[in-house]
Motif scaffolding. Sequence first.
Motif, PDB file in Angstrom:
ATOM      1  N   GLY A 149      -1.809   6.898  -9.114  1.00 57.21           N
ATOM      2  CA  GLY A 149      -2.394   5.283 -10.062  1.00 57.21           C
ATOM      3  C   GLY A 149      -2.168   4.426  -9.429  1.00 57.21           C
ATOM      4  N   THR A 150      -0.271   4.005  -9.372  1.00 54.92           N
ATOM      5  CA  THR A 150      -0.188   2.947  -8.455  1.00 54.92           C
ATOM      6  C   THR A 150      -0.177   3.000  -7.300  1.00 54.92           C
ATOM      7  OG1 THR A 150       1.885   4.252  -8.125  1.00 54.92           O
ATOM      8  CG2 THR A 150       1.808   2.333 -10.480  1.00 54.92           C
ATOM      9  N   GLY A 151      -0.081   4.313  -6.475  1.00 55.74           N
ATOM     10  CA  GLY A 151      -0.755   3.867  -5.348  1.00 55.74           C
ATOM     11  C   GLY A 151      -1.807   3.730  -4.985  1.00 55.74           C
ATOM     12  N   LEU A 152      -2.989   4.114  -5.255  1.00 56.41           N
ATOM     13  CA  LEU A 152      -4.862   3.999  -5.600  1.00 56.41           C
ATOM     14  C   LEU A 152      -4.167   2.444  -5.994  1.00 56.41           C
ATOM     15  CD1 LEU A 152      -5.803   6.855  -7.333  1.00 56.41           C
ATOM     16  CD2 LEU A 152      -6.213   6.444  -4.862  1.00 56.41           C
ATOM     17  N   VAL A 153      -3.797   2.135  -6.367  1.00 54.82           N
ATOM     18  CA  VAL A 153      -3.889   0.038  -6.786  1.00 54.82           C
ATOM     19  C   VAL A 153      -3.629  -0.500  -5.504  1.00 54.82           C
ATOM     20  CG1 VAL A 153      -2.676  -1.622  -8.260  1.00 54.82           C
ATOM     21  CG2 VAL A 153      -3.728  -0.025  -9.145  1.00 54.82           C
ATOM     22  N   VAL A 154      -2.131   0.178  -5.377  1.00 55.62           N
ATOM     23  CA  VAL A 154      -1.690  -0.143  -3.836  1.00 55.62           C
ATOM     24  C   VAL A 154      -2.708  -0.202  -2.416  1.00 55.62           C
ATOM     25  CG1 VAL A 154      -0.092  -0.883  -2.642  1.00 55.62           C
ATOM     26  CG2 VAL A 154       0.971  -0.239  -4.712  1.00 55.62           C
ATOM     27  N   TYR A 155      -3.134   0.625  -2.546  1.00 60.75           N
ATOM     28  CA  TYR A 155      -3.975   0.737  -1.215  1.00 60.75           C
ATOM     29  C   TYR A 155      -5.197   0.440  -0.968  1.00 60.75           C
ATOM     30  CZ  TYR A 155      -5.848   4.544   2.047  1.00 60.75           C
ATOM     31  OH  TYR A 155      -5.844   4.896   3.362  1.00 60.75           O
ATOM     32  N   GLY A 156      -6.103   0.279  -2.942  1.00 63.06           N
ATOM     33  CA  GLY A 156      -7.244  -0.470  -2.589  1.00 63.06           C
ATOM     34  C   GLY A 156      -7.419  -2.299  -2.591  1.00 63.06           C
ATOM     35  N   GLY A 189      -3.274 -13.246 -10.233  1.00 63.94           N
ATOM     36  CA  GLY A 189      -2.151 -13.260 -11.037  1.00 63.94           C
ATOM     37  C   GLY A 189      -1.722 -12.296 -11.369  1.00 63.94           C
ATOM     38  N   THR A 190      -2.563 -11.822 -12.212  1.00 62.54           N
ATOM     39  CA  THR A 190      -2.588 -10.326 -13.357  1.00 62.54           C
ATOM     40  C   THR A 190      -2.699  -9.108 -12.490  1.00 62.54           C
ATOM     41  OG1 THR A 190      -4.804 -10.492 -13.319  1.00 62.54           O
ATOM     42  CG2 THR A 190      -4.021 -12.071 -14.822  1.00 62.54           C
ATOM     43  N   VAL A 191      -3.331  -8.558 -11.665  1.00 63.47           N
ATOM     44  CA  VAL A 191      -2.930  -7.219 -11.322  1.00 63.47           C
ATOM     45  C   VAL A 191      -2.190  -7.271 -10.339  1.00 63.47           C
ATOM     46  CG1 VAL A 191      -4.220  -4.950 -10.996  1.00 63.47           C
ATOM     47  CG2 VAL A 191      -4.879  -6.761 -12.620  1.00 63.47           C
ATOM     48  N   VAL A 192      -3.131  -7.819  -9.204  1.00 65.91           N
ATOM     49  CA  VAL A 192      -2.440  -7.159  -7.724  1.00 65.91           C
ATOM     50  C   VAL A 192      -3.818  -8.242  -6.854  1.00 65.91           C
ATOM     51  CG1 VAL A 192      -1.998  -5.451  -7.464  1.00 65.91           C
ATOM     52  CG2 VAL A 192      -5.033  -5.598  -7.410  1.00 65.91           C
ATOM     53  N   GLY A 196       3.567 -10.902  -4.506  1.00 60.07           N
ATOM     54  CA  GLY A 196       4.615 -10.920  -6.041  1.00 60.07           C
ATOM     55  C   GLY A 196       4.211  -9.830  -6.733  1.00 60.07           C
ATOM     56  N   ASN A 197       2.806  -9.520  -6.843  1.00 59.96           N
ATOM     57  CA  ASN A 197       2.294  -8.051  -8.106  1.00 59.96           C
ATOM     58  C   ASN A 197       2.071  -6.733  -7.048  1.00 59.96           C
ATOM     59  OD1 ASN A 197       2.068  -9.514 -10.247  1.00 59.96           O
ATOM     60  ND2 ASN A 197       0.619 -10.674  -9.650  1.00 59.96           N
ATOM     61  N   GLU A 198       1.882  -7.651  -5.947  1.00 57.37           N
ATOM     62  CA  GLU A 198       1.815  -6.357  -4.729  1.00 57.37           C
ATOM     63  C   GLU A 198       2.698  -4.907  -4.412  1.00 57.37           C
ATOM     64  OE1 GLU A 198      -0.409  -5.100  -0.672  1.00 57.37           O
ATOM     65  OE2 GLU A 198      -0.630  -6.752  -1.136  1.00 57.37           O
ATOM     66  N   GLU A 199       3.852  -5.664  -4.607  1.00 52.58           N
ATOM     67  CA  GLU A 199       5.374  -5.498  -4.392  1.00 52.58           C
ATOM     68  C   GLU A 199       5.594  -5.204  -5.210  1.00 52.58           C
ATOM     69  OE1 GLU A 199       7.516  -8.256  -3.367  1.00 52.58           O
ATOM     70  OE2 GLU A 199       7.081  -8.662  -0.932  1.00 52.58           O
ATOM     71  N   LEU A 200       5.329  -5.448  -6.445  1.00 54.83           N
ATOM     72  CA  LEU A 200       6.023  -4.522  -8.226  1.00 54.83           C
ATOM     73  C   LEU A 200       5.161  -3.463  -8.271  1.00 54.83           C
ATOM     74  CD1 LEU A 200       6.656  -5.126 -11.115  1.00 54.83           C
ATOM     75  CD2 LEU A 200       4.585  -5.403 -11.740  1.00 54.83           C
ATOM     76  N   PHE A 201       3.681  -3.304  -7.893  1.00 52.26           N
ATOM     77  CA  PHE A 201       2.905  -2.151  -7.733  1.00 52.26           C
ATOM     78  C   PHE A 201       3.385  -0.965  -7.000  1.00 52.26           C
ATOM     79  CE2 PHE A 201      -0.189  -4.465 -10.939  1.00 52.26           C
ATOM     80  CZ  PHE A 201      -0.470  -3.000 -11.787  1.00 52.26           C
ATOM     81  N   PHE A 207       9.456   4.293  -7.053  1.00 54.09           N
ATOM     82  CA  PHE A 207       9.803   4.106  -8.126  1.00 54.09           C
ATOM     83  C   PHE A 207       9.528   5.559  -8.863  1.00 54.09           C
ATOM     84  CE2 PHE A 207      10.781   4.775 -12.401  1.00 54.09           C
ATOM     85  CZ  PHE A 207      11.554   5.251 -13.102  1.00 54.09           C
ATOM     86  N   LEU A 208       8.316   5.605  -8.947  1.00 58.77           N
ATOM     87  CA  LEU A 208       7.330   7.245  -9.877  1.00 58.77           C
ATOM     88  C   LEU A 208       7.990   8.009  -8.220  1.00 58.77           C
ATOM     89  CD1 LEU A 208       4.518   5.373 -11.682  1.00 58.77           C
ATOM     90  CD2 LEU A 208       6.732   6.434 -12.853  1.00 58.77           C
TER      91      LEU A 208
END
Length: 246
Positions: A149-156, A189-192, A196-201, A207-208
Motif C-alpha cells: 500500500g505505501t509503495g503504491l502511494v509513493v509510486y503514484g 500536505g495531508t498525504v503526499v 516531507g510527506n513523500e519521504e514519510l511514505f 520500514f514495513l
Amino acid sequence: MRQINALVLNPARLSVRFPYLVETENKSMSSDKVKPTIRVWDPFIRFGHWAIVLAFAISYVTAEDEGDNVSALHVWGGYVIGAILAIRIIWGFAGPRYARFADFIYNPITVVRYLVCLIRGNAKRYIGHSPAGGVMVIALMLSLLGTIGTGLVVYGAEGKGPLAQSPIVLIQRAYANGDTEYARPGQRGTVVGENGNEELFENLHNFLANLTLTLIGLHVLGVGAASVVHRENLVQSMLTGRKRLE
C-alpha cells in the motif's frame, strides 16, 4: 533337507536363490512402517506461499532506484504479491478447511501457551496451522499489505502505477507544483506531494519491508522448531501438501 536348512540359516544365500521372496518380505516390512498421511495444503496455498517468497525476494533485492526510476522487477514483484494476497483473503473464507481463517485464528492465551510448550518441547501438534503459525500468517499478510500500500502511494506520487490518477494524489501533486487551482482549502500536505510527506511514505514503506523480512526470519525459526518438536518436515509438507495423520 540340508540344503533347505542352509538357506534358512543363511539369508544371503536365500536372497540369491529366491530373490522374489526376500523382496516380498522387505516390501511387507516397509509397508508396515509407512504412516498414513492427509492432504492439508491445497495447490493454491502451496503455489501462493512459494510465489510470495520468490516475489518478495526479488522485490527486496531490487529495491534501490535505478537513477530516477524504480526497478520494474521491484514494482512487478509487488503487484504479484498484492494479487496473491487478494486471492488469499478470499480463500480464507471460501477455501478448504485448513486454508480458512477460522481454522487457525486462536485466542491470545492459546497462542502464548503453545509457544511456551514449544520452547519446552512438548507442544501439541496441529494438522493445520498451529496457533503460533496462525498469528504469523496474519502478521505477514498485514505487513505485506502495508508494504504494498505505501509503495503504491509513493509510486503514484511519481505519476506511475494504479494510484497515479487518483484524485487525492493529483491534488497533492498540484500542491507540490505550486498549482492550487484544483485543491481545496486545508488539504495542503495531508498525504503526499510535498517532499516531507513523500519521504514519510518512503520511510514507512522501507520500514514495513524490513519488518516483513524480520517476520520471515521468525517464521523460519518457528518452522524449524516445530519440525524438530513434532518430528516432521514442515517444509516438505508445504511442497507436497501432505502431513502425517497422527
